[in-house]
Design a protein around this motif. Structure first.
Motif, PDB file in Angstrom:
ATOM      1  N   ILE A   1       0.814  -1.218   0.000  1.00 50.70           N
ATOM      2  CA  ILE A   1       0.000   0.000   0.000  1.00 50.70           C
ATOM      3  C   ILE A   1       0.847   1.268   0.000  1.00 50.70           C
ATOM      4  N   ARG A   2       2.165   1.137   0.071  1.00 51.67           N
ATOM      5  CA  ARG A   2       3.015   2.320   0.207  1.00 51.67           C
ATOM      6  C   ARG A   2       2.893   3.285  -0.970  1.00 51.67           C
ATOM      7  N   GLU A   3       2.784   2.759  -2.164  1.00 48.35           N
ATOM      8  CA  GLU A   3       2.668   3.638  -3.338  1.00 48.35           C
ATOM      9  C   GLU A   3       1.408   4.488  -3.249  1.00 48.35           C
ATOM     10  N   GLN A   4       0.287   3.873  -2.791  1.00 49.93           N
ATOM     11  CA  GLN A   4      -0.963   4.614  -2.654  1.00 49.93           C
ATOM     12  C   GLN A   4      -0.851   5.694  -1.574  1.00 49.93           C
ATOM     13  N   LEU A   5      -0.154   5.368  -0.489  1.00 49.53           N
ATOM     14  CA  LEU A   5      -0.018   6.323   0.613  1.00 49.53           C
ATOM     15  C   LEU A   5       0.794   7.548   0.212  1.00 49.53           C
ATOM     16  N   GLN A   6       1.670   7.394  -0.768  1.00 51.22           N
ATOM     17  CA  GLN A   6       2.537   8.500  -1.171  1.00 51.22           C
ATOM     18  C   GLN A   6       2.100   9.135  -2.493  1.00 51.22           C
ATOM     19  N   GLU A   7       0.882   8.833  -2.955  1.00 50.52           N
ATOM     20  CA  GLU A   7       0.388   9.365  -4.227  1.00 50.52           C
ATOM     21  C   GLU A   7       0.378  10.900  -4.173  1.00 50.52           C
ATOM     22  N   PRO A   8       1.109  11.565  -5.036  1.00 51.63           N
ATOM     23  CA  PRO A   8       1.300  13.018  -4.944  1.00 51.63           C
ATOM     24  C   PRO A   8       0.015  13.848  -4.987  1.00 51.63           C
ATOM     25  N   LYS A   9      -0.897  13.549  -5.910  1.00 51.74           N
ATOM     26  CA  LYS A   9      -2.087  14.373  -6.057  1.00 51.74           C
ATOM     27  C   LYS A   9      -2.991  14.280  -4.827  1.00 51.74           C
ATOM     28  N   ARG A  10      -3.125  13.086  -4.295  1.00 54.77           N
ATOM     29  CA  ARG A  10      -3.982  12.935  -3.117  1.00 54.77           C
ATOM     30  C   ARG A  10      -3.344  13.579  -1.891  1.00 54.77           C
ATOM     31  N   ASN A  11      -2.039  13.477  -1.754  1.00 50.83           N
ATOM     32  CA  ASN A  11      -1.382  14.132  -0.628  1.00 50.83           C
ATOM     33  C   ASN A  11      -1.464  15.647  -0.737  1.00 50.83           C
ATOM     34  N   ALA A  12      -1.432  16.153  -1.981  1.00 51.73           N
ATOM     35  CA  ALA A  12      -1.604  17.593  -2.173  1.00 51.73           C
ATOM     36  C   ALA A  12      -3.020  18.010  -1.770  1.00 51.73           C
ATOM     37  N   ALA A  13      -3.999  17.152  -2.103  1.00 51.45           N
ATOM     38  CA  ALA A  13      -5.387  17.432  -1.721  1.00 51.45           C
ATOM     39  C   ALA A  13      -5.543  17.434  -0.204  1.00 51.45           C
ATOM     40  N   VAL A  14      -4.831  16.526   0.462  1.00 52.92           N
ATOM     41  CA  VAL A  14      -4.873  16.489   1.925  1.00 52.92           C
ATOM     42  C   VAL A  14      -4.363  17.813   2.495  1.00 52.92           C
ATOM     43  N   GLY A  15      -3.344  18.371   1.841  1.00 50.99           N
ATOM     44  CA  GLY A  15      -2.846  19.668   2.274  1.00 50.99           C
ATOM     45  C   GLY A  15      -3.914  20.739   2.192  1.00 50.99           C
ATOM     46  N   GLU A  16      -4.751  20.697   1.149  1.00 53.71           N
ATOM     47  CA  GLU A  16      -5.843  21.660   1.011  1.00 53.71           C
ATOM     48  C   GLU A  16      -6.930  21.411   2.066  1.00 53.71           C
ATOM     49  N   LEU A  17      -7.165  20.127   2.378  1.00 53.86           N
ATOM     50  CA  LEU A  17      -8.167  19.797   3.393  1.00 53.86           C
ATOM     51  C   LEU A  17      -7.723  20.264   4.777  1.00 53.86           C
ATOM     52  N   GLU A  18      -6.414  20.290   4.996  1.00 50.53           N
ATOM     53  CA  GLU A  18      -5.903  20.733   6.291  1.00 50.53           C
ATOM     54  C   GLU A  18      -6.265  22.191   6.574  1.00 50.53           C
ATOM     55  N   VAL A  19      -6.428  22.975   5.526  1.00 44.25           N
ATOM     56  CA  VAL A  19      -6.855  24.368   5.688  1.00 44.25           C
ATOM     57  C   VAL A  19      -8.269  24.406   6.281  1.00 44.25           C
ATOM     58  N   ILE A  20      -9.156  23.541   5.742  1.00 43.30           N
ATOM     59  CA  ILE A  20     -10.531  23.471   6.244  1.00 43.30           C
ATOM     60  C   ILE A  20     -10.547  22.965   7.682  1.00 43.30           C
ATOM     61  N   ALA A  21      -9.731  21.940   7.955  1.00 44.28           N
ATOM     62  CA  ALA A  21      -9.654  21.416   9.317  1.00 44.28           C
ATOM     63  C   ALA A  21      -9.186  22.504  10.287  1.00 44.28           C
ATOM     64  N   GLY A  22      -8.227  23.303   9.839  1.00 45.48           N
ATOM     65  CA  GLY A  22      -7.735  24.396  10.682  1.00 45.48           C
ATOM     66  C   GLY A  22      -8.822  25.410  10.989  1.00 45.48           C
ATOM     67  N   GLU A  23      -9.632  25.717   9.988  1.00 43.55           N
ATOM     68  CA  GLU A  23     -10.726  26.667  10.197  1.00 43.55           C
ATOM     69  C   GLU A  23     -11.750  26.126  11.200  1.00 43.55           C
ATOM     70  N   LEU A  24     -11.940  24.802  11.192  1.00 45.02           N
ATOM     71  CA  LEU A  24     -12.909  24.179  12.106  1.00 45.02           C
ATOM     72  C   LEU A  24     -12.293  23.883  13.471  1.00 45.02           C
ATOM     73  N   GLY A  25     -10.972  24.039  13.570  1.00 53.86           N
ATOM     74  CA  GLY A  25     -10.300  23.751  14.826  1.00 53.86           C
ATOM     75  C   GLY A  25     -10.261  22.272  15.154  1.00 53.86           C
ATOM     76  N   CYS A  26     -10.138  21.429  14.124  1.00 50.99           N
ATOM     77  CA  CYS A  26     -10.104  19.982  14.339  1.00 50.99           C
ATOM     78  C   CYS A  26      -8.918  19.376  13.604  1.00 50.99           C
ATOM     79  N   SER A  27      -8.635  18.108  13.885  1.00 48.27           N
ATOM     80  CA  SER A  27      -7.561  17.405  13.191  1.00 48.27           C
ATOM     81  C   SER A  27      -8.072  16.924  11.833  1.00 48.27           C
ATOM     82  N   MET A  28      -7.129  16.527  10.969  1.00 50.31           N
ATOM     83  CA  MET A  28      -7.518  15.985   9.677  1.00 50.31           C
ATOM     84  C   MET A  28      -8.309  14.696   9.838  1.00 50.31           C
ATOM     85  N   ALA A  29      -7.884  13.862  10.797  1.00 55.89           N
ATOM     86  CA  ALA A  29      -8.609  12.613  11.033  1.00 55.89           C
ATOM     87  C   ALA A  29     -10.051  12.899  11.440  1.00 55.89           C
TER      88      ALA A  29
END
Length: 326
Positions: free
Chosen positions: A242-270
């Motif tokens: 599963i390592r290749e899937q975990l390091q998929e660049p586009k999805r990890n970049a999307a996670v970075g964008e989701l972290e902005v929303i999580a920050g606004e809500l004051g919660c973790s990404m999980a």
């Protein structure tokens, strides 16, 4: 903690539950499992998921030891297992690997009961479809398992909508115990099966969902954005596939964008990822895969985030993840 009906059945399961895939025996010993399951129970979790194939039966043994040690009343919790892959280490035993035939299923439930140390298992799943065994044979075997009092409900995991409907119709025609639930993968990047393929089954046959991999094996926590951390699930040799899937660049970049929303809500990404699933009323329970108490405690915080996911926030999440979802 809120509780939801398992599909059209009368059984109620906690909206968050605790699973043992990958973790038990591999990352979590009996002592740690006691701590995790006790904390989960204290938080209101009543469903604990397992499978015959997890750690080749060791996961069931550990969970059984924990249940005995904690001494909970049998009526107070729901436990599951799943059958298909078998636990034949070298894979040479005929009729004991990659099958759902009657011989295997009849013996598999007895093996699981022994490892758990239980008289019955609440939920049993056909862990994958078996194209080489008639669905009718499997349906009869699973129904007989319930009739004999060794299980209470049965269902499927990662079956197609067509096969689930076929199994249900066979059971209906012969007045057998019908499949009640499905256990599919469901998270922000894996949505098609739950949201589209199964859409008609919810109302037509009352299908319930006990979803797995809500954090995409940890990708949605953001921990893999800079490689594979030591001690993480992705670092395990058994999870090298599963390592290749975990390091998929586009999805990890999307996670970075989701972290902005999580920050606004004051919660973790999980918490954000779990809350997004939890707002789906078709999901009976979300199976958590925490290997540490701190992870479990963080995951439980998702319950407070769910009502804060406004239509505007959900639209922003879709804009980021839908183009990368399957």
């Amino acid at each position: 903690m809120q509780y939801r009906r398992l599909g059209r059945s009368g059984l109620q399961v906690s909206e968050l539950s605790l699973g043992s895939w990958v973790t038990y025996h591999n990352q979590v010993d009996t002592g740690s499992a006691v701590e995790l399951m006790a904390a989960a129970r204290d938080a209101g979790i009543n469903f604990f998921d397992n499978a015959e194939a997890y750690a080749l039966g060791k996961s069931e043994e550990i969970m059984g030891q924990v249940l005995k040690q904690l001494g909970w009343g049998r009526h107070t919790y729901v436990v599951s297992t799943k059958f298909y892959w078998g636990i034949d280490k070298d894979g040479t035993t005929i009729n004991y690997k990659d099958t759902l035939n009657r011989k295997y299923l009849t013996q598999a439930i007895d093996g699981s009961l022994k490892r758990f140390g239980l008289d019955f298992i609440d939920l049993v799943y056909c862990h994958r479809p078996d194209p080489h065994t008639p669905i009718e044979e499997t349906v009869w075997a699973m129904s007989d398992m319930i009739t004999r009092g060794k299980a209470l409900y049965w269902g499927t995991s990662e079956w197609s909508a067509a096969d689930i409907r076929a199994a249900w119709e066979i059971a209906e025609r012969h007045h057998l115990h019908k499949p009640v639930m499905e256990q599919p993968q469901y998270h922000l990047f894996h949505r098609q099966r739950v949201e589209q393929e199964y859409a008609r089954l919810y109302d037509d046959i009352g299908l319930g969902l006990t979803t797995w991999s809500p954090l995409a094996s940890g990708l949605l926590t953001g921990k893999y954005r800079n490689g594979i951390p030591e001690g993480s699930r992705g670092s395990l040799e058994s999870m090298s596939w599963i390592r290749e899937q975990l390091q998929e660049p586009k999805r990890n970049a999307a996670v970075g964008e989701l972290e902005v929303i999580a920050g606004e809500l004051g919660c973790s990404m999980a918490q954000l990822a779990l809350a997004w699933i939890n707002r789906n009323p078709r999901v009976s329970t979300i199976i958590l895969g925490a290997s540490k108490l701190s992870q479990l405690q963080d995951n439980l915080g998702a319950l407070a985030v769910t009502p804060r996911l406004t239509p505007e926030i959900l639209a922003r999440i879709d804009a980021i993840t839908l183009p990368l979802a399957k």
